[in-house]
Every structure is written in C-alpha cells, then in structure tokens.
Design a protein around this motif. Sequence first.
Motif, PDB file in Angstrom:
ATOM      1  N   MET A 123       0.934  -1.121  -0.136  1.00 18.26           N
ATOM      2  CA  MET A 123       0.110   0.039   0.148  1.00 18.26           C
ATOM      3  C   MET A 123       0.864   1.249  -0.044  1.00 18.26           C
ATOM      4  N   LYS A 124       0.612   2.113  -0.780  1.00 18.14           N
ATOM      5  CA  LYS A 124       1.206   3.424  -1.089  1.00 18.14           C
ATOM      6  C   LYS A 124       0.394   4.447  -0.401  1.00 18.14           C
ATOM      7  N   ILE A 125       0.983   5.421   0.117  1.00 16.83           N
ATOM      8  CA  ILE A 125       0.316   6.829   0.529  1.00 16.83           C
ATOM      9  C   ILE A 125       1.069   7.969  -0.476  1.00 16.83           C
ATOM     10  N   ILE A 126       0.140   8.429  -1.277  1.00 15.92           N
ATOM     11  CA  ILE A 126       0.642   9.240  -2.189  1.00 15.92           C
ATOM     12  C   ILE A 126      -0.041  10.697  -1.959  1.00 15.92           C
ATOM     13  N   ALA A 127       0.750  11.889  -2.018  1.00 16.69           N
ATOM     14  CA  ALA A 127       0.156  13.044  -1.569  1.00 16.69           C
ATOM     15  C   ALA A 127       0.555  13.998  -2.490  1.00 16.69           C
ATOM     16  N   VAL A 128      -0.230  15.263  -2.454  1.00 12.15           N
ATOM     17  CA  VAL A 128      -0.179  16.177  -3.612  1.00 12.15           C
ATOM     18  C   VAL A 128       0.016  17.496  -2.690  1.00 12.15           C
ATOM     19  N   GLY A 129       1.036  18.444  -3.034  1.00 14.66           N
ATOM     20  CA  GLY A 129       1.426  19.534  -2.322  1.00 14.66           C
ATOM     21  C   GLY A 129       1.006  20.577  -3.136  1.00 14.66           C
ATOM     22  N   MET A 130       0.558  21.745  -2.607  1.00 12.92           N
ATOM     23  CA  MET A 130       0.398  23.146  -3.207  1.00 12.92           C
ATOM     24  C   MET A 130      -0.793  22.800  -4.383  1.00 12.92           C
ATOM     25  N   ASN A 131      -1.781  22.238  -3.768  1.00 13.72           N
ATOM     26  CA  ASN A 131      -2.899  21.900  -4.777  1.00 13.72           C
ATOM     27  C   ASN A 131      -4.071  22.965  -4.684  1.00 13.72           C
ATOM     28  N   TYR A 132      -3.913  24.060  -3.396  1.00 19.30           N
ATOM     29  CA  TYR A 132      -4.876  25.227  -3.307  1.00 19.30           C
ATOM     30  C   TYR A 132      -4.112  26.368  -3.531  1.00 19.30           C
ATOM     31  N   ALA A 133      -4.566  27.283  -4.237  1.00 19.47           N
ATOM     32  CA  ALA A 133      -3.573  28.422  -4.468  1.00 19.47           C
ATOM     33  C   ALA A 133      -3.719  29.354  -3.346  1.00 19.47           C
ATOM     34  N   GLU A 134      -4.865  29.549  -2.353  1.00 20.08           N
ATOM     35  CA  GLU A 134      -4.930  30.299  -1.196  1.00 20.08           C
ATOM     36  C   GLU A 134      -3.734  29.770  -0.246  1.00 20.08           C
ATOM     37  N   GLY A 159      -3.525   0.129 -12.200  1.00 25.06           N
ATOM     38  CA  GLY A 159      -3.600   0.876 -13.341  1.00 25.06           C
ATOM     39  C   GLY A 159      -2.277   1.279 -13.479  1.00 25.06           C
ATOM     40  N   LYS A 160      -1.997   1.548 -14.592  1.00 28.60           N
ATOM     41  CA  LYS A 160      -0.645   2.212 -15.084  1.00 28.60           C
ATOM     42  C   LYS A 160      -0.889   3.191 -16.287  1.00 28.60           C
ATOM     43  N   ASN A 161      -0.196   4.269 -16.632  1.00 25.63           N
ATOM     44  CA  ASN A 161      -0.447   5.242 -17.498  1.00 25.63           C
ATOM     45  C   ASN A 161      -1.974   5.349 -17.858  1.00 25.63           C
ATOM     46  N   ILE A 162      -2.815   5.655 -17.133  1.00 28.39           N
ATOM     47  CA  ILE A 162      -4.207   5.822 -17.068  1.00 28.39           C
ATOM     48  C   ILE A 162      -4.532   7.274 -17.628  1.00 28.39           C
ATOM     49  N   PRO A 163      -5.376   6.919 -18.904  1.00 21.77           N
ATOM     50  CA  PRO A 163      -5.777   8.331 -19.344  1.00 21.77           C
ATOM     51  C   PRO A 163      -6.769   8.871 -18.478  1.00 21.77           C
ATOM     52  N   LYS A 164      -6.687  10.348 -18.419  1.00 21.17           N
ATOM     53  CA  LYS A 164      -7.639  11.193 -17.409  1.00 21.17           C
ATOM     54  C   LYS A 164      -9.145  10.568 -17.725  1.00 21.17           C
ATOM     55  N   ALA A 184      -4.220  10.351 -13.291  1.00 20.89           N
ATOM     56  CA  ALA A 184      -3.692  10.153 -14.582  1.00 20.89           C
ATOM     57  C   ALA A 184      -2.084  10.437 -14.541  1.00 20.89           C
ATOM     58  N   TYR A 185      -1.655  11.733 -14.005  1.00 21.73           N
ATOM     59  CA  TYR A 185      -0.247  12.046 -13.885  1.00 21.73           C
ATOM     60  C   TYR A 185       0.693  11.119 -13.004  1.00 21.73           C
ATOM     61  N   ILE A 186       0.072  10.824 -11.842  1.00 22.55           N
ATOM     62  CA  ILE A 186       0.840   9.810 -11.120  1.00 22.55           C
ATOM     63  C   ILE A 186       1.102   8.518 -11.752  1.00 22.55           C
ATOM     64  N   SER A 187      -0.062   7.955 -12.334  1.00 22.40           N
ATOM     65  CA  SER A 187       0.377   6.632 -13.074  1.00 22.40           C
ATOM     66  C   SER A 187       1.215   6.404 -14.133  1.00 22.40           C
ATOM     67  N   ARG A 188       1.656   7.889 -14.607  1.00 24.14           N
ATOM     68  CA  ARG A 188       2.677   7.692 -15.550  1.00 24.14           C
ATOM     69  C   ARG A 188       3.939   7.156 -14.880  1.00 24.14           C
ATOM     70  N   PHE A 189       4.205   7.376 -13.651  1.00 18.80           N
ATOM     71  CA  PHE A 189       5.319   7.203 -12.884  1.00 18.80           C
ATOM     72  C   PHE A 189       5.130   5.902 -11.726  1.00 18.80           C
ATOM     73  N   PHE A 190       4.160   5.739 -11.312  1.00  9.96           N
ATOM     74  CA  PHE A 190       3.799   4.733 -10.573  1.00  9.96           C
ATOM     75  C   PHE A 190       2.665   3.837 -10.815  1.00  9.96           C
ATOM     76  N   THR A 191       2.946   2.449 -10.705  1.00  5.84           N
ATOM     77  CA  THR A 191       1.856   1.579 -10.824  1.00  5.84           C
ATOM     78  C   THR A 191       0.852   1.922  -9.670  1.00  5.84           C
ATOM     79  N   LEU A 192      -0.349   2.471  -9.985  1.00  6.29           N
ATOM     80  CA  LEU A 192      -1.326   2.170  -8.557  1.00  6.29           C
ATOM     81  C   LEU A 192      -2.085   0.864  -8.485  1.00  6.29           C
ATOM     82  N   LYS A 193      -2.018   0.572  -7.104  1.00  2.30           N
ATOM     83  CA  LYS A 193      -2.564  -0.733  -6.627  1.00  2.30           C
ATOM     84  C   LYS A 193      -3.802  -0.609  -5.925  1.00  2.30           C
ATOM     85  N   ILE A 194      -4.505  -1.414  -5.822  1.00  5.58           N
ATOM     86  CA  ILE A 194      -5.844  -1.714  -4.967  1.00  5.58           C
ATOM     87  C   ILE A 194      -5.405  -1.213  -3.370  1.00  5.58           C
TER      88      ILE A 194
END
Length: 205
Positions: free
Chosen positions: A1-12, A67-72, A159-169
């Motif tokens: 299991m991976k924990i993937i996080a997004v930084g700076m995703n809200y402008a304010e 999933g890997k290389n998942i289209p948006k 879609a972006y993450i799956s270019r680099f990492f295989t997403l798993k259940i």
Amino acid sequence: MKIIAVGMNYAEHNKELDSTLILPEEPVIFMKPDSALLKDGKPFFIPDFSKEIHYETELVVKISRLGKNIPKRFAHRYYDEATVGIDFTARDLQRKLRESGNPWEICKGFDNSAVIGKFVPVNKFNNIQEINFHLNIDGKRVQQGNTADMLFKVDEIIAYISRFFTLKIGDLLFTGTPVGVGPVAIGQNLQGYLDEEKVLDFDIR
C-alpha cells in the motif's frame, strides 16, 4: 500500500505558506511510508522532534483498481471511496529543510502522520469536484475547503501519478489542503467532515 500526496494544490494555501500565489505547472507529488498511516480513531501522539505539528485537512481517495498510464478520461474508474484525512506536518522541520534545499520526508512521512477517517462511496456525491469538507477542533471549525478549488483535479492527479507509479488496490491519495492550516496541541479532539457527515474523530496526546 502506497500513500501518495499532493502538495500546493490549493492556491490560497500556497499563499498562506509562502506569501505569494504559487501556481505549479504540474502536480507536486510526495510520498509517505505505510508506517505513517493512522486510522480507526486511534490517538495521535505529538512526536518529540518537533515543536510545531500542523494539521492539513484533505480529501483522500482510495484506489480500487490496478492501473498504469491511466488516461484522464478513465481515471474515475480507479477509485470508488473517499474520506477526510489529515496530513500532519512538522512545520518547523519543513522550513529548515526547504531553506537548505533538502527532501521533505522526515517532516511529512513520520509515523502516524497520515490520518484517515471512515471511507464513504463516492457515488454518494453528485461530483467529487464539488465536495465541501472541514475540520473541527474541540467543536470549533478551524479549516474548510471545497474540492472545486483544487488546482489539479482528482482525475488529473491520478492520470499524472500513474505515468510514474503503478497504482494498486488500496493505495491512498491525499489530494492537498486548502487555506487554514494550523498547530495542534495535547488534549485536543479533531473531527473531520465530508459535507455534513462526520467521518473522522480522534484525539491528540
């Protein structure tokens, strides 16, 4: 299991931290180890290596297909549950690391720094990009956001993450925090809500 996080995703929120309105051109991705996971309402113990632990309230989605290389346009097929999570951050360590240009892992990925609540089906909502969420501390609302304000939407991120990492259940995606982060203290009770449904409830010790 991976924990993937997004930084700076809200402008304010970006402006809140850096005093400038930073708009990244691509999602800013970081990872937390599985030892960061805290669930089932268990308490969070403030670590001794930081004097400034901040809450960051986020929508969290759980990956439901390999999933890997998942289209948006197909990304919505790869998750079916969501909850509120807290991305705990050792803010004093983060400032020090950023100033020296070093990686952020120890300020973001320490034990129990990824708190998750009860998952609910995403089909309960009309649109995952129109969900209100908020955090109460000791009954007072301290942070709120709406997923419509994300710079990068959930499907774009997947879609972006799956270019680099295989997403798993079972992988977890923390989608970023809105403006309003702040410190926690021993003795506080934190409750997280999706719309008006309480999905997260735990104590700080």
